[in-house]
Design a protein around this motif. Sequence first.
Motif, PDB file in Angstrom:
ATOM      1  N   VAL A 120       0.894  -1.163   0.034  1.00 22.13           N
ATOM      2  CA  VAL A 120       0.088   0.150  -0.222  1.00 22.13           C
ATOM      3  C   VAL A 120       0.833   1.404  -0.030  1.00 22.13           C
ATOM      4  N   ALA A 121       0.144   2.436  -0.671  1.00 23.19           N
ATOM      5  CA  ALA A 121       1.067   3.691  -0.568  1.00 23.19           C
ATOM      6  C   ALA A 121      -0.259   4.276   0.305  1.00 23.19           C
ATOM      7  N   THR A 122       0.462   5.252   1.142  1.00 21.59           N
ATOM      8  CA  THR A 122      -0.363   5.844   2.003  1.00 21.59           C
ATOM      9  C   THR A 122       0.023   7.679   2.201  1.00 21.59           C
ATOM     10  N   SER A 123      -1.006   8.335   2.192  1.00 19.79           N
ATOM     11  CA  SER A 123      -0.760   9.760   2.578  1.00 19.79           C
ATOM     12  C   SER A 123      -0.900   9.788   4.069  1.00 19.79           C
ATOM     13  N   GLY A 124      -1.289   8.815   4.927  1.00 16.11           N
ATOM     14  CA  GLY A 124      -1.335   8.921   6.217  1.00 16.11           C
ATOM     15  C   GLY A 124      -2.251   7.920   6.684  1.00 16.11           C
ATOM     16  N   ASP A 125      -3.459   8.211   6.618  1.00 14.96           N
ATOM     17  CA  ASP A 125      -4.527   7.566   7.324  1.00 14.96           C
ATOM     18  C   ASP A 125      -4.531   5.964   7.035  1.00 14.96           C
ATOM     19  N   THR A 126      -4.583   5.828   5.786  1.00 15.02           N
ATOM     20  CA  THR A 126      -4.725   4.443   5.194  1.00 15.02           C
ATOM     21  C   THR A 126      -3.594   3.154   5.760  1.00 15.02           C
ATOM     22  N   GLY A 127      -2.354   3.642   5.805  1.00 11.72           N
ATOM     23  CA  GLY A 127      -1.175   3.144   6.107  1.00 11.72           C
ATOM     24  C   GLY A 127      -1.555   2.564   7.448  1.00 11.72           C
ATOM     25  N   GLY A 128      -1.937   3.570   8.644  1.00 14.87           N
ATOM     26  CA  GLY A 128      -1.856   3.108  10.007  1.00 14.87           C
ATOM     27  C   GLY A 128      -2.801   2.156  10.255  1.00 14.87           C
ATOM     28  N   ALA A 129      -3.977   2.259   9.534  1.00 11.95           N
ATOM     29  CA  ALA A 129      -5.034   1.437   9.672  1.00 11.95           C
ATOM     30  C   ALA A 129      -4.568   0.182   9.318  1.00 11.95           C
ATOM     31  N   VAL A 130      -4.052   0.037   8.103  1.00  7.41           N
ATOM     32  CA  VAL A 130      -3.583  -1.504   7.689  1.00  7.41           C
ATOM     33  C   VAL A 130      -2.579  -2.127   8.300  1.00  7.41           C
ATOM     34  N   ALA A 131      -1.669  -1.071   8.849  1.00  7.79           N
ATOM     35  CA  ALA A 131      -0.517  -1.676   9.695  1.00  7.79           C
ATOM     36  C   ALA A 131      -0.907  -2.259  10.976  1.00  7.79           C
ATOM     37  N   ASN A 132      -1.930  -1.533  11.559  1.00  7.43           N
ATOM     38  CA  ASN A 132      -2.290  -1.969  12.768  1.00  7.43           C
ATOM     39  C   ASN A 132      -3.192  -3.442  12.656  1.00  7.43           C
ATOM     40  N   GLY A 133      -4.004  -3.219  11.595  1.00  8.06           N
ATOM     41  CA  GLY A 133      -5.083  -4.393  11.217  1.00  8.06           C
ATOM     42  C   GLY A 133      -4.302  -5.707  11.252  1.00  8.06           C
ATOM     43  N   PHE A 134      -3.060  -5.480  10.226  1.00  6.72           N
ATOM     44  CA  PHE A 134      -2.590  -6.712   9.711  1.00  6.72           C
ATOM     45  C   PHE A 134      -1.333  -6.946  10.819  1.00  6.72           C
ATOM     46  N   PHE A 135      -1.159  -6.392  11.943  1.00  5.46           N
ATOM     47  CA  PHE A 135      -0.121  -6.733  12.882  1.00  5.46           C
ATOM     48  C   PHE A 135      -0.073  -7.909  13.232  1.00  5.46           C
ATOM     49  N   ASP A 136       0.831  -8.931  12.911  1.00  2.00           N
ATOM     50  CA  ASP A 136       0.960 -10.346  13.612  1.00  2.00           C
ATOM     51  C   ASP A 136      -0.006 -11.255  12.730  1.00  2.00           C
ATOM     52  N   VAL A 137      -0.388 -10.901  11.965  1.00  4.76           N
ATOM     53  CA  VAL A 137      -1.435 -11.867  10.965  1.00  4.76           C
ATOM     54  C   VAL A 137      -0.508 -12.890  10.451  1.00  4.76           C
ATOM     55  N   ASP A 138      -0.875 -13.953  10.594  1.00  7.24           N
ATOM     56  CA  ASP A 138       0.099 -15.097   9.992  1.00  7.24           C
ATOM     57  C   ASP A 138       0.066 -15.351   8.576  1.00  7.24           C
ATOM     58  N   GLY A 139       1.077 -15.394   8.061  1.00  5.84           N
ATOM     59  CA  GLY A 139       1.140 -15.621   6.361  1.00  5.84           C
ATOM     60  C   GLY A 139       0.742 -14.429   5.653  1.00  5.84           C
ATOM     61  N   VAL A 140       0.898 -13.229   6.203  1.00  4.67           N
ATOM     62  CA  VAL A 140       0.756 -11.974   5.605  1.00  4.67           C
ATOM     63  C   VAL A 140       2.035 -10.931   5.816  1.00  4.67           C
ATOM     64  N   ASP A 141       2.692 -10.556   4.936  1.00  4.11           N
ATOM     65  CA  ASP A 141       3.347  -9.388   4.984  1.00  4.11           C
ATOM     66  C   ASP A 141       2.816  -7.999   4.516  1.00  4.11           C
ATOM     67  N   VAL A 142       3.326  -6.747   5.378  1.00  4.75           N
ATOM     68  CA  VAL A 142       2.393  -5.643   4.688  1.00  4.75           C
ATOM     69  C   VAL A 142       3.706  -4.692   4.336  1.00  4.75           C
ATOM     70  N   VAL A 143       3.642  -4.199   3.340  1.00  4.18           N
ATOM     71  CA  VAL A 143       4.724  -3.050   3.117  1.00  4.18           C
ATOM     72  C   VAL A 143       4.049  -1.901   2.746  1.00  4.18           C
ATOM     73  N   ILE A 144       4.445  -0.745   3.429  1.00  3.39           N
ATOM     74  CA  ILE A 144       3.786   0.446   3.189  1.00  3.39           C
ATOM     75  C   ILE A 144       4.819   1.426   2.839  1.00  3.39           C
TER      76      ILE A 144
END
Length: 431
Positions: free
Chosen positions: A133-157
């Motif tokens: 994801v690319a973020t100008s601010g809000d999306t990135g934080g919500a996605v980072a927090n939502g996916f934190f520690d979810v197995d099998g998924v890496d998030v690159v912001i």
Amino acid sequence: MTYRSLGGASPDVDFRTATIQGQAPDKGLYFPTEIPRWDKPFLNAIKTMDRDEMAWQVMHPYVGDCISEVDLRRIVHETLDFNIPLVPITPEIASLELFHGPTLAFKDVGARFMSRCLGHFSQERSGRIVVLVATSGDTGGAVANGFFDVDGVDVVILYPSGKVSPVQEKQLTTLGRNIHALEVDGNFDDCQRMVKQAFMDADLKSKVFLTSANSINVARWLPQQLYYILAWQQWQQHQPPVVSVPSGNFGNICAGMMAWSSGLPIAHFIAACNANDTVPRFLNDGHYAPNPAIATISNAMDVADPSNFVRILEIFGNRQSLTGQLHSESITDAETTDTIARVHRETGYLLDPHGAVGYLALERWIRTHPGQQGYILETAHPVKFPDSVEAATGLSVPIPEKVRPIMEAEKKSTEIPARDEALKSYLEGFA
Ligand SMILES: *Cc1c(COP(=O)(O)O)cnc(C)c1O
């Protein structure tokens, strides 16, 4: 439930495939092949249902048998794990406060639901999923927090260096583990271009499974209708509310329209926009003509060509029935600042710039439609936009207890130049 592509040239898929793919192969957005209809008894029942039961009742037709009842009940419970109060500001206008989640923005709801669905589906596959994801601010934080520690998924912001607020930057960069923050030496447009380029790179995609977490994903879009129902549960008036939604990509308002299509009582929708006025102009003259995006103080809505608008046209069928249910208004930065100041002075309520855009648009509507009442969606906590709020009111917004720990946590980001090849070689590390 199956989903068809609004591009018209890809096969129908189930919820699982729509969630994993994000966008259909023909580049169209997925749309449910049928919208559930809630009859009177069901509506009466959900008005007083507890939120977990309501959320399960509303979401399970969309998910079908892609997730078991036990797992989906757990997912909706975790999705709505915070308060969503409807707070009166004046006798006519209330605020649906969507900023009590972990990153203080409404996007927490969609991001939490999507991350858990994707995590669930990734267990049935071999290999990791990389959410980009690319973020100008809000999306990135919500996605980072939502996916934190979810197995099998890496998030690159990807975020533009020096161009997000301090709270936002901490939300992106302090989690670690499966959350990777790339600090791009460039602006938000550079970040978006690099992400788009990566999604088009067949060589890269043959090595790494990439997917997106933006609001076109059905698993982020659809759960947003739940809080329109939570608002209705708290609505005390006899006549249905007018609902004003600060809008950028139009995913949030479009989710409310899905609930309305199913039968939820809503008198009228207002799409409150900043200077990016493509939709207000379209409703006036019938020409859909995006201009280049303009930077404003409600920057999460700086979108010139809202991707979810095709879904709205799909719900209504034509412009005439759309204008019967939707009004749209463009608000300037000066009006936004003035509204934050005035509402604070007159009522004591502190709006963020996005909520202020929604407030003024609703206030104008009610002035021309006396007797009506409604609420705004307050999409972010004012502390996320401290400069604008301070400029308007002179107040420096105290940081809520909940975010204090991350303000003290150490920032971890990888700096990269604004070049497509730099992102590609970084992503190849996940192969
Ligand atoms: C993303 C965002 C919006 C716009 O929501 P859309 O679904 O893109 O219309 C409004 N306000 C805030 C604070 C946001 O983060």
